[in-house]
Design an enzyme around this catalytic site. Structure first.
Site, PDB file in Angstrom:
ATOM      1  N   GLY A  10       0.783  -1.186   0.093  1.00  0.00           N
ATOM      2  CA  GLY A  10      -0.064   0.174   0.016  1.00  0.00           C
ATOM      3  C   GLY A  10       0.749   1.192   0.055  1.00  0.00           C
ATOM      4  O   GLY A  10       0.545   2.387   0.848  1.00  0.00           O
ATOM      5  N   ALA A  11       1.680   1.332  -0.965  1.00  0.00           N
ATOM      6  CA  ALA A  11       2.712   2.475  -0.926  1.00  0.00           C
ATOM      7  C   ALA A  11       2.461   3.657  -1.833  1.00  0.00           C
ATOM      8  O   ALA A  11       3.484   4.223  -1.881  1.00  0.00           O
ATOM      9  CB  ALA A  11       4.062   1.847  -1.041  1.00  0.00           C
ATOM     10  N   SER A  12       1.420   3.538  -2.307  1.00  0.00           N
ATOM     11  CA  SER A  12       1.023   4.686  -3.228  1.00  0.00           C
ATOM     12  C   SER A  12       0.917   6.099  -3.044  1.00  0.00           C
ATOM     13  O   SER A  12       0.828   6.848  -3.736  1.00  0.00           O
ATOM     14  CB  SER A  12       0.261   4.157  -4.348  1.00  0.00           C
ATOM     15  OG  SER A  12      -1.025   3.920  -3.644  1.00  0.00           O
ATOM     16  N   ARG A  13       0.382   5.993  -1.694  1.00  0.00           N
ATOM     17  CA  ARG A  13       0.191   7.312  -0.881  1.00  0.00           C
ATOM     18  C   ARG A  13       0.174   7.370   0.382  1.00  0.00           C
ATOM     19  O   ARG A  13       0.298   6.279   1.011  1.00  0.00           O
ATOM     20  CB  ARG A  13      -1.374   7.592  -1.622  1.00  0.00           C
ATOM     21  CG  ARG A  13      -2.555   6.618  -1.097  1.00  0.00           C
ATOM     22  CD  ARG A  13      -3.817   7.158  -1.597  1.00  0.00           C
ATOM     23  NE  ARG A  13      -4.834   6.329  -1.018  1.00  0.00           N
ATOM     24  CZ  ARG A  13      -6.106   6.412  -0.855  1.00  0.00           C
ATOM     25  NH1 ARG A  13      -6.693   7.622  -1.633  1.00  0.00           N
ATOM     26  NH2 ARG A  13      -7.077   5.648  -0.452  1.00  0.00           N
ATOM     27  N   ASN A  84       1.381  -2.217   5.358  1.00  0.00           N
ATOM     28  CA  ASN A  84       0.558  -0.847   5.604  1.00  0.00           C
ATOM     29  C   ASN A  84      -0.589  -1.053   4.971  1.00  0.00           C
ATOM     30  O   ASN A  84      -1.477  -0.152   5.112  1.00  0.00           O
ATOM     31  CB  ASN A  84       1.678   0.026   4.914  1.00  0.00           C
ATOM     32  CG  ASN A  84       0.818   1.430   4.893  1.00  0.00           C
ATOM     33  OD1 ASN A  84       0.858   2.011   5.667  1.00  0.00           O
ATOM     34  ND2 ASN A  84       0.470   1.677   3.551  1.00  0.00           N
ATOM     35  N   SER A 134      -3.592   0.863  14.240  1.00  0.00           N
ATOM     36  CA  SER A 134      -4.252   2.138  14.399  1.00  0.00           C
ATOM     37  C   SER A 134      -4.625   2.351  15.748  1.00  0.00           C
ATOM     38  O   SER A 134      -4.587   1.337  16.611  1.00  0.00           O
ATOM     39  CB  SER A 134      -5.608   2.264  13.280  1.00  0.00           C
ATOM     40  OG  SER A 134      -6.349   3.514  13.918  1.00  0.00           O
ATOM     41  N   TYR A 147     -13.050  -2.272  10.482  1.00  0.00           N
ATOM     42  CA  TYR A 147     -12.074  -1.481  10.801  1.00  0.00           C
ATOM     43  C   TYR A 147     -11.653  -1.812  11.959  1.00  0.00           C
ATOM     44  O   TYR A 147     -10.261  -2.218  12.131  1.00  0.00           O
ATOM     45  CB  TYR A 147     -12.006  -0.136  10.142  1.00  0.00           C
ATOM     46  CG  TYR A 147     -10.775   0.644  10.219  1.00  0.00           C
ATOM     47  CD1 TYR A 147     -10.026   0.590   9.039  1.00  0.00           C
ATOM     48  CD2 TYR A 147     -10.123   1.286  11.440  1.00  0.00           C
ATOM     49  CE1 TYR A 147      -8.698   1.201   9.104  1.00  0.00           C
ATOM     50  CE2 TYR A 147      -8.983   2.064  11.221  1.00  0.00           C
ATOM     51  CZ  TYR A 147      -8.403   1.764  10.078  1.00  0.00           C
ATOM     52  OH  TYR A 147      -7.202   2.577   9.982  1.00  0.00           O
ATOM     53  N   ALA A 149     -12.171  -4.020  14.159  1.00  0.00           N
ATOM     54  CA  ALA A 149     -12.083  -5.534  14.171  1.00  0.00           C
ATOM     55  C   ALA A 149     -10.542  -5.902  13.412  1.00  0.00           C
ATOM     56  O   ALA A 149      -9.734  -6.678  14.096  1.00  0.00           O
ATOM     57  CB  ALA A 149     -13.163  -6.568  13.629  1.00  0.00           C
ATOM     58  N   LYS A 151      -8.188  -3.950  12.759  1.00  0.00           N
ATOM     59  CA  LYS A 151      -6.961  -3.464  13.434  1.00  0.00           C
ATOM     60  C   LYS A 151      -6.584  -4.093  14.771  1.00  0.00           C
ATOM     61  O   LYS A 151      -5.195  -4.026  15.211  1.00  0.00           O
ATOM     62  CB  LYS A 151      -7.133  -1.985  13.562  1.00  0.00           C
ATOM     63  CG  LYS A 151      -6.967  -1.208  12.053  1.00  0.00           C
ATOM     64  CD  LYS A 151      -5.930  -1.644  11.109  1.00  0.00           C
ATOM     65  CE  LYS A 151      -5.897  -0.729  10.079  1.00  0.00           C
ATOM     66  NZ  LYS A 151      -4.514  -0.953   9.088  1.00  0.00           N
TER      67      LYS A 151
END
Length: 251
Positions: A10-13, A84, A134, A147, A149, A151
């Site tokens: 997930g490294a694009s942003r 990530n 998170s 979300y 659950a 994290k």
């Protein structure tokens, strides 16, 4: 310059992109992933990729076939993995969007579990695994069941893996950002402000009031912590979940 190889999903942003940039600046070689075609193209234009420090690969963590395909192509030693990639969808108990619940759990929890399991034989001893959880991996929030659950689960996996892999010299830690100044956070904040009938600036002030720093964290601050946990200097730290500021308790 070190030549250690690190995977960042997930490294694009946002946080993932800043993590990749930080690690590249420190001389790491990178495998970076994204799902959408536009995101992959944006990554290919990043300086660290253009300069030969990064390889870009498609990966959909909600799709087991995609994980299998990516993992099958790995050769050589990985110094570290940064799990990530993640998505967030608001789903209350009365929501009918069961497919969305599965998508969030698949991307944020099941995907990282399967990916790391399949890549573990390539992780060097010693090595590093950093999971991006998170503040909502430590605190519930209304309408964020999927979300939260995912994290919470990521923190649980972190603590289990730390016990399983510690004797091999692999450290496993979780980073738990709260509000971070990203495009996704701004959209989320604007949505909640509108629902409460207040201006976004007023809503922001309300979020920040109980926080120690009275502001959102930056992506660079999150990435700095990840860089430390990926470094040799963190060799004695494992099984921890690093909350960056006091939890903001949204009902």
């Amino acid at each position: 310059m070190n030549s250690k190889l690190v995977l960042v999903t997930g490294a694009s942003r946002g946080i993932g992109l800043q993590i990749a940039r930080n690690l590249a600046e420190q001389g790491y070689r990178l495998l970076v992933t994204a799902n959408a075609d536009a995101s992959l193209q944006a990554l290919r234009e990043e300086d660290f990729v253009v300069n030969g420090l990064g390889e870009v690969h498609p990966l959909d963590l909600a799709n087991r076939e995609s994980i299998e395909k990516f993992a099958a192509g790995r050769v050589g030693a990985l110094w570290g993995i940064v799990n990530n990639a993640g998505i967030c969808k608001t789903l209350g108990i009365e929501s009918d969007a069961e497919d969305s619940f599965d998508e969030v759990l698949g991307t944020n929890l099941v995907g990282p579990y399967l990916l790391t399991k399949k890549l573990l034989k390539h992780v060097s001893r010693p090595g590093r695994i950093v999971n991006i959880s998170s503040q909502l991996g430590q605190e519930g929030r209304a309408d964020y069941a999927a979300y939260c659950a995912s994290k919470f689960g990521l923190i649980g996996i972190t603590k289990c893996w730390a016990k399983e892999l510690g004797s091999q010299g692999i450290t496993v830690n979780a980073v738990c950002p709260g509000w971070v100044d990203t495009e996704m956070s701004r959209i989320d904040m604007e949505r909640m402000a509108k629902a409460e009938g207040v201006e976004t600036a007023q809503f922001y002030d309300g979020i920040c009031a109980p926080l120690e720093l009275k502001r959102f964290n930056s992506t660079a601050e999150v990435a700095n912590l990840v860089s430390f946990l990926m470094s040799e200097q963190s060799s004695g730290i494992t099984g921890r979940d690093w909350l960056m500021q006091t939890v903001w308790n949204q009902q």
